[in-house]
Design an enzyme around this catalytic site. Sequence first.
Site, PDB file in Angstrom:
ATOM      1  N   ASN A  28       0.872  -1.175   0.000  1.00  0.00           N
ATOM      2  CA  ASN A  28       0.000   0.000   0.000  1.00  0.00           C
ATOM      3  C   ASN A  28       0.912   1.229   0.000  1.00  0.00           C
ATOM      4  O   ASN A  28       1.699   1.415   0.929  1.00  0.00           O
ATOM      5  CB  ASN A  28      -0.871  -0.030   1.263  1.00  0.00           C
ATOM      6  CG  ASN A  28      -1.849   1.121   1.304  1.00  0.00           C
ATOM      7  OD1 ASN A  28      -1.646   2.170   0.685  1.00  0.00           O
ATOM      8  ND2 ASN A  28      -2.928   0.940   2.042  1.00  0.00           N
ATOM      9  N   ASN A  86       1.740   5.820 -10.134  1.00  0.00           N
ATOM     10  CA  ASN A  86       0.443   5.696 -10.801  1.00  0.00           C
ATOM     11  C   ASN A  86      -0.688   5.301  -9.846  1.00  0.00           C
ATOM     12  O   ASN A  86      -1.851   5.605 -10.117  1.00  0.00           O
ATOM     13  CB  ASN A  86       0.585   4.665 -11.928  1.00  0.00           C
ATOM     14  CG  ASN A  86      -0.747   4.227 -12.469  1.00  0.00           C
ATOM     15  OD1 ASN A  86      -1.332   4.897 -13.299  1.00  0.00           O
ATOM     16  ND2 ASN A  86      -1.260   3.098 -11.988  1.00  0.00           N
ATOM     17  N   SER A 111      -3.624  14.092 -13.710  1.00  0.00           N
ATOM     18  CA  SER A 111      -4.896  14.004 -14.452  1.00  0.00           C
ATOM     19  C   SER A 111      -5.203  15.380 -15.023  1.00  0.00           C
ATOM     20  O   SER A 111      -4.722  16.396 -14.506  1.00  0.00           O
ATOM     21  CB  SER A 111      -6.010  13.605 -13.481  1.00  0.00           C
ATOM     22  OG  SER A 111      -7.277  13.786 -14.073  1.00  0.00           O
ATOM     23  N   TYR A 119     -10.488  14.675  -4.988  1.00  0.00           N
ATOM     24  CA  TYR A 119      -9.621  14.036  -5.999  1.00  0.00           C
ATOM     25  C   TYR A 119      -8.829  15.099  -6.768  1.00  0.00           C
ATOM     26  O   TYR A 119      -7.606  14.984  -6.939  1.00  0.00           O
ATOM     27  CB  TYR A 119     -10.493  13.220  -6.958  1.00  0.00           C
ATOM     28  CG  TYR A 119      -9.742  12.592  -8.110  1.00  0.00           C
ATOM     29  CD1 TYR A 119      -8.944  11.462  -7.937  1.00  0.00           C
ATOM     30  CD2 TYR A 119      -9.831  13.125  -9.407  1.00  0.00           C
ATOM     31  CE1 TYR A 119      -8.264  10.881  -9.005  1.00  0.00           C
ATOM     32  CE2 TYR A 119      -9.163  12.552 -10.477  1.00  0.00           C
ATOM     33  CZ  TYR A 119      -8.371  11.430 -10.272  1.00  0.00           C
ATOM     34  OH  TYR A 119      -7.698  10.855 -11.331  1.00  0.00           O
ATOM     35  N   ALA A 173      -7.976  18.072  -5.962  1.00  0.00           N
ATOM     36  CA  ALA A 173      -6.929  18.695  -5.130  1.00  0.00           C
ATOM     37  C   ALA A 173      -5.684  17.811  -5.085  1.00  0.00           C
ATOM     38  O   ALA A 173      -4.556  18.303  -5.133  1.00  0.00           O
ATOM     39  CB  ALA A 173      -7.468  18.934  -3.718  1.00  0.00           C
ATOM     40  N   LYS A 226      -4.690  15.747  -7.423  1.00  0.00           N
ATOM     41  CA  LYS A 226      -4.027  15.694  -8.732  1.00  0.00           C
ATOM     42  C   LYS A 226      -3.269  16.995  -9.013  1.00  0.00           C
ATOM     43  O   LYS A 226      -2.225  16.985  -9.657  1.00  0.00           O
ATOM     44  CB  LYS A 226      -5.058  15.360  -9.823  1.00  0.00           C
ATOM     45  CG  LYS A 226      -5.605  13.936  -9.696  1.00  0.00           C
ATOM     46  CD  LYS A 226      -4.537  12.885  -9.999  1.00  0.00           C
ATOM     47  CE  LYS A 226      -4.736  11.561  -9.341  1.00  0.00           C
ATOM     48  NZ  LYS A 226      -3.751  10.544  -9.699  1.00  0.00           N
TER      49      LYS A 226
HETATM   50  P1  NAP Z   1      -7.631   1.583 -11.577  1.00  0.00           P
HETATM   51  O1  NAP Z   1      -7.992   0.793 -12.790  1.00  0.00           O
HETATM   52  O2  NAP Z   1      -8.566   1.621 -10.434  1.00  0.00           O
HETATM   53  O3  NAP Z   1      -6.195   1.069 -11.077  1.00  0.00           O
HETATM   54  C1  NAP Z   1      -5.608   1.653  -9.948  1.00  0.00           C
HETATM   55  C2  NAP Z   1      -4.354   0.891  -9.599  1.00  0.00           C
HETATM   56  O4  NAP Z   1      -3.782   1.479  -8.427  1.00  0.00           O
HETATM   57  C3  NAP Z   1      -4.617  -0.576  -9.262  1.00  0.00           C
HETATM   58  O5  NAP Z   1      -3.516  -1.350  -9.643  1.00  0.00           O
HETATM   59  C4  NAP Z   1      -4.760  -0.550  -7.754  1.00  0.00           C
HETATM   60  O6  NAP Z   1      -4.551  -1.834  -7.199  1.00  0.00           O
HETATM   61  C5  NAP Z   1      -3.680   0.461  -7.395  1.00  0.00           C
HETATM   62  N1  NAP Z   1      -3.843   1.095  -6.096  1.00  0.00           N
HETATM   63  C6  NAP Z   1      -4.896   1.805  -5.641  1.00  0.00           C
HETATM   64  N2  NAP Z   1      -4.676   2.205  -4.384  1.00  0.00           N
HETATM   65  C7  NAP Z   1      -3.448   1.748  -4.032  1.00  0.00           C
HETATM   66  C8  NAP Z   1      -2.665   1.824  -2.867  1.00  0.00           C
HETATM   67  N3  NAP Z   1      -3.104   2.454  -1.762  1.00  0.00           N
HETATM   68  N4  NAP Z   1      -1.441   1.256  -2.867  1.00  0.00           N
HETATM   69  C9  NAP Z   1      -0.985   0.589  -3.958  1.00  0.00           C
HETATM   70  N5  NAP Z   1      -1.686   0.478  -5.086  1.00  0.00           N
HETATM   71  C10 NAP Z   1      -2.910   1.038  -5.125  1.00  0.00           C
HETATM   72  O7  NAP Z   1      -7.365   3.104 -11.948  1.00  0.00           O
HETATM   73  P2  NAP Z   1      -6.800   3.800 -13.299  1.00  0.00           P
HETATM   74  O8  NAP Z   1      -7.924   4.427 -13.980  1.00  0.00           O
HETATM   75  O9  NAP Z   1      -5.911   2.876 -14.016  1.00  0.00           O
HETATM   76  O10 NAP Z   1      -5.953   4.982 -12.634  1.00  0.00           O
HETATM   77  C11 NAP Z   1      -4.540   4.932 -12.475  1.00  0.00           C
HETATM   78  C12 NAP Z   1      -4.040   6.336 -12.201  1.00  0.00           C
HETATM   79  O11 NAP Z   1      -4.372   7.177 -13.302  1.00  0.00           O
HETATM   80  C13 NAP Z   1      -4.663   6.977 -10.959  1.00  0.00           C
HETATM   81  O12 NAP Z   1      -3.677   7.727 -10.283  1.00  0.00           O
HETATM   82  C14 NAP Z   1      -5.713   7.907 -11.540  1.00  0.00           C
HETATM   83  O13 NAP Z   1      -5.963   9.017 -10.716  1.00  0.00           O
HETATM   84  C15 NAP Z   1      -5.038   8.316 -12.840  1.00  0.00           C
HETATM   85  N6  NAP Z   1      -5.984   8.785 -13.854  1.00  0.00           N
HETATM   86  C16 NAP Z   1      -6.951   7.954 -14.343  1.00  0.00           C
HETATM   87  C17 NAP Z   1      -7.822   8.441 -15.316  1.00  0.00           C
HETATM   88  C18 NAP Z   1      -8.912   7.601 -15.932  1.00  0.00           C
HETATM   89  O14 NAP Z   1      -9.741   8.162 -16.679  1.00  0.00           O
HETATM   90  N7  NAP Z   1      -8.947   6.289 -15.712  1.00  0.00           N
HETATM   91  C19 NAP Z   1      -7.719   9.768 -15.749  1.00  0.00           C
HETATM   92  C20 NAP Z   1      -6.732  10.572 -15.206  1.00  0.00           C
HETATM   93  C21 NAP Z   1      -5.862  10.075 -14.264  1.00  0.00           C
HETATM   94  P3  NAP Z   1      -5.266  -2.263  -5.804  1.00  0.00           P
HETATM   95  O15 NAP Z   1      -6.642  -1.669  -5.809  1.00  0.00           O
HETATM   96  O16 NAP Z   1      -5.248  -3.764  -5.847  1.00  0.00           O
HETATM   97  O17 NAP Z   1      -4.408  -1.722  -4.733  1.00  0.00           O
END
Ligand code: NAP
Length: 251
Positions: A62, A89, A142, A155, A157, A159
């Site tokens: 974590n 990430n 983001s 959220y 804030a 980013k």
């Molecule tokens: P996702 O599919 O929910 O994947 C998130 C990943 O982070 C998973 O591998 C999750 O695994 C891990 N994670 C979450 N909390 C964690 C913790 N406390 N410690 C270690 N690992 C953790 O999300 P995503 O859409 O790919 O997003 C990835 C990143 O891109 C995020 O930072 C998000 O803010 C950013 N982002 C996403 C979007 C979008 O549209 N999808 C847009 C802009 C930015 P576990 O849950 O098993 O820990």
Amino acid sequence: MRLAGKVALVTGGSLGIGQAVALLYAREGAKVAICGRGRQALEETVRQIAAEGGTASAFEANVSDKAQVDRMIAGVQEQWGTIDILVNNAGICDPAPFLAITEEQWDRHMDINVKGTFLVSQGVARFMVERGVRGSIIHMSSVNGLAAEADQVHYNATKSAMINMGMSMALELAPLGIRVNSLCPGFIETRLTKPAIDGPHIGSILSSIPMARVGQPDEIASGAVFLASDESRYMTGQTLVIDGGQLIKLA
Ligand code: NAP
């Protein structure tokens, strides 16, 4: 291969954008360590990378827990001797109207998205400086770090904080040979956006994107390869936006 001989640590590399980054880094020749909280998804991603002939390792950690972060960083060093690339990430987004956000929700977003990025960055950067590694650190911010969106004050804030953390780290780490940049995805199809994609407002979301479609994780991964590789060697403290044009459109 653009990352041959490099070792990369991708937090949240088990799913979504992080998984796409881990897969593409491995295809580009890097050894990839991924972390997350859920073991099954971690193991599945390691299997996928190995099936393509790549090298990967999983760490159940974590990012908001310093002891777990320190163990993970030590584990990667022990296994491969170095860390050249870090992608911060791991992140969460749990939307709620501003007037309804609880203290617990606020703290959880800050702990994972901001404190997690700080803890992993500091641990990895200390190692890079000690060993003279000329590394690249990437924060997965983001478009919400650059513009406002309703129901995501907590959220958004986090980013914005990641972008400034990246610029401020870049300033101190540039003389030590370490680059730090932020990557700002738009609306990408992952577990995190599934409720919105399946929800009643998907039409208005798509109409806010000039390219009129949801992005795919591999379209963000290609930006993460650029920021990790020598192709971006004169770039630090910057923000790379990959969003189908969402940010250029007036609401
Ligand atoms: P996702 O599919 O929910 O994947 C998130 C990943 O982070 C998973 O591998 C999750 O695994 C891990 N994670 C979450 N909390 C964690 C913790 N406390 N410690 C270690 N690992 C953790 O999300 P995503 O859409 O790919 O997003 C990835 C990143 O891109 C995020 O930072 C998000 O803010 C950013 N982002 C996403 C979007 C979008 O549209 N999808 C847009 C802009 C930015 P576990 O849950 O098993 O820990």
